[in-house]
Design a protein around this motif. Structure first.
Motif, short mmCIF file in Angstrom:
data_model
loop_
_atom_site.label_atom_id
_atom_site.label_comp_id
_atom_site.label_asym_id
_atom_site.label_seq_id
_atom_site.Cartn_x
_atom_site.Cartn_y
_atom_site.Cartn_z
N VAL A 69 0.84 -1.20 0.00
CA VAL A 69 0.00 0.00 0.00
C VAL A 69 0.88 1.25 0.00
N GLY A 70 1.97 1.20 0.74
CA GLY A 70 2.91 2.32 0.77
C GLY A 70 3.53 2.59 -0.59
N VAL A 71 3.92 1.54 -1.30
CA VAL A 71 4.51 1.70 -2.63
C VAL A 71 3.48 2.30 -3.58
N ILE A 72 2.24 1.82 -3.52
CA ILE A 72 1.19 2.33 -4.40
C ILE A 72 0.91 3.80 -4.10
N ALA A 73 0.82 4.15 -2.81
CA ALA A 73 0.56 5.55 -2.43
C ALA A 73 1.74 6.44 -2.85
N PHE A 74 2.96 5.94 -2.67
CA PHE A 74 4.15 6.71 -3.05
C PHE A 74 4.16 6.96 -4.56
N ALA A 75 3.91 5.92 -5.33
CA ALA A 75 3.89 6.07 -6.79
C ALA A 75 2.76 7.01 -7.23
N GLY A 76 1.60 6.88 -6.60
CA GLY A 76 0.48 7.78 -6.92
C GLY A 76 0.82 9.23 -6.60
N GLY A 77 1.46 9.45 -5.46
CA GLY A 77 1.86 10.80 -5.09
C GLY A 77 2.84 11.40 -6.07
N LEU A 78 3.80 10.59 -6.52
CA LEU A 78 4.76 11.08 -7.51
C LEU A 78 4.06 11.39 -8.82
N LEU A 79 3.09 10.58 -9.19
CA LEU A 79 2.33 10.81 -10.42
C LEU A 79 1.54 12.11 -10.33
N VAL A 80 0.87 12.33 -9.20
CA VAL A 80 0.10 13.57 -9.01
C VAL A 80 1.02 14.78 -9.02
N SER A 81 2.15 14.68 -8.32
CA SER A 81 3.10 15.80 -8.29
C SER A 81 3.65 16.09 -9.68
N GLY A 82 4.00 15.05 -10.41
CA GLY A 82 4.52 15.24 -11.76
C GLY A 82 3.50 15.86 -12.68
N THR A 83 2.26 15.42 -12.55
CA THR A 83 1.18 15.97 -13.38
C THR A 83 0.96 17.45 -13.05
N ASP A 84 0.94 17.78 -11.76
CA ASP A 84 0.77 19.17 -11.35
C ASP A 84 1.92 20.04 -11.87
N TRP A 85 3.14 19.53 -11.75
CA TRP A 85 4.30 20.28 -12.22
C TRP A 85 4.21 20.48 -13.72
N PHE A 86 3.87 19.41 -14.44
CA PHE A 86 3.78 19.47 -15.89
C PHE A 86 2.75 20.51 -16.32
N ARG A 87 1.58 20.51 -15.67
CA ARG A 87 0.54 21.48 -16.00
C ARG A 87 1.03 22.91 -15.76
N GLY A 88 1.73 23.12 -14.67
CA GLY A 88 2.18 24.47 -14.32
C GLY A 88 3.33 24.98 -15.16
N HIS A 89 4.20 24.09 -15.64
CA HIS A 89 5.38 24.53 -16.35
C HIS A 89 5.28 24.41 -17.86
N VAL A 90 4.63 23.41 -18.35
CA VAL A 90 4.60 23.20 -19.79
C VAL A 90 3.50 24.03 -20.45
N HIS A 91 2.32 24.03 -19.87
CA HIS A 91 1.22 24.73 -20.49
C HIS A 91 1.26 26.24 -20.26
N HIS A 92 1.72 26.66 -19.12
CA HIS A 92 1.70 28.07 -18.77
C HIS A 92 3.07 28.69 -18.68
N GLY A 93 4.10 27.90 -18.86
CA GLY A 93 5.46 28.40 -18.72
C GLY A 93 5.85 28.44 -17.25
N PRO A 94 7.14 28.51 -16.94
CA PRO A 94 7.57 28.54 -15.55
C PRO A 94 7.05 29.77 -14.85
N GLN A 95 6.61 29.58 -13.64
CA GLN A 95 6.08 30.70 -12.86
C GLN A 95 7.12 31.14 -11.85
N HIS A 96 7.58 32.34 -11.99
CA HIS A 96 8.67 32.85 -11.14
C HIS A 96 8.10 33.59 -9.96
#
Length: 96
Positions: A69-96
């Motif tokens: 369960v820990g591995v699944i939650a860890f992988a899910g958290g990394l996926l959510v973080s990566g998706t959030d980062w991708f949305r913020g940086h790729v679509h809108h450009g880096p936010q300074h």
């Protein structure tokens, strides 16, 4: 199971009351993470941290289920973080 219209209205009303009563708490409880010592920690990072803790607890307690369960939650958290980062940086450009 989806919410009925009446349940959605009640939740909206509670959300608006919370925003009026304690705007700081309402902002910290929004889907964008939690404020810790003035720094915003995203939902994905919190999920990954919880997963890592569950993994360690499972290993320490010889619990394969808890470790999995820990591995699944860890992988899910990394996926959510990566998706959030991708949305913020790729679509809108880096936010300074």
């Amino acid at each position: 199971m989806s919410l009925s219209d009446e349940e959605r209205q009640r939740l909206d009303k509670l959300g608006h009351q919370l925003e009026e009563d304690d705007p700081r708490l309402a902002k910290s409880l929004s889907g964008k993470g939690v404020l810790v010592f003035g720094h915003r920690i995203g939902t994905g990072a919190l999920m990954a941290l919880a997963g890592a803790l569950l993994l360690l607890a499972g290993i320490a307690g010889n619990s394969l289920l808890l470790a999995m369960v820990g591995v699944i939650a860890f992988a899910g958290g990394l996926l959510v973080s990566g998706t959030d980062w991708f949305r913020g940086h790729v679509h809108h450009g880096p936010q300074h």
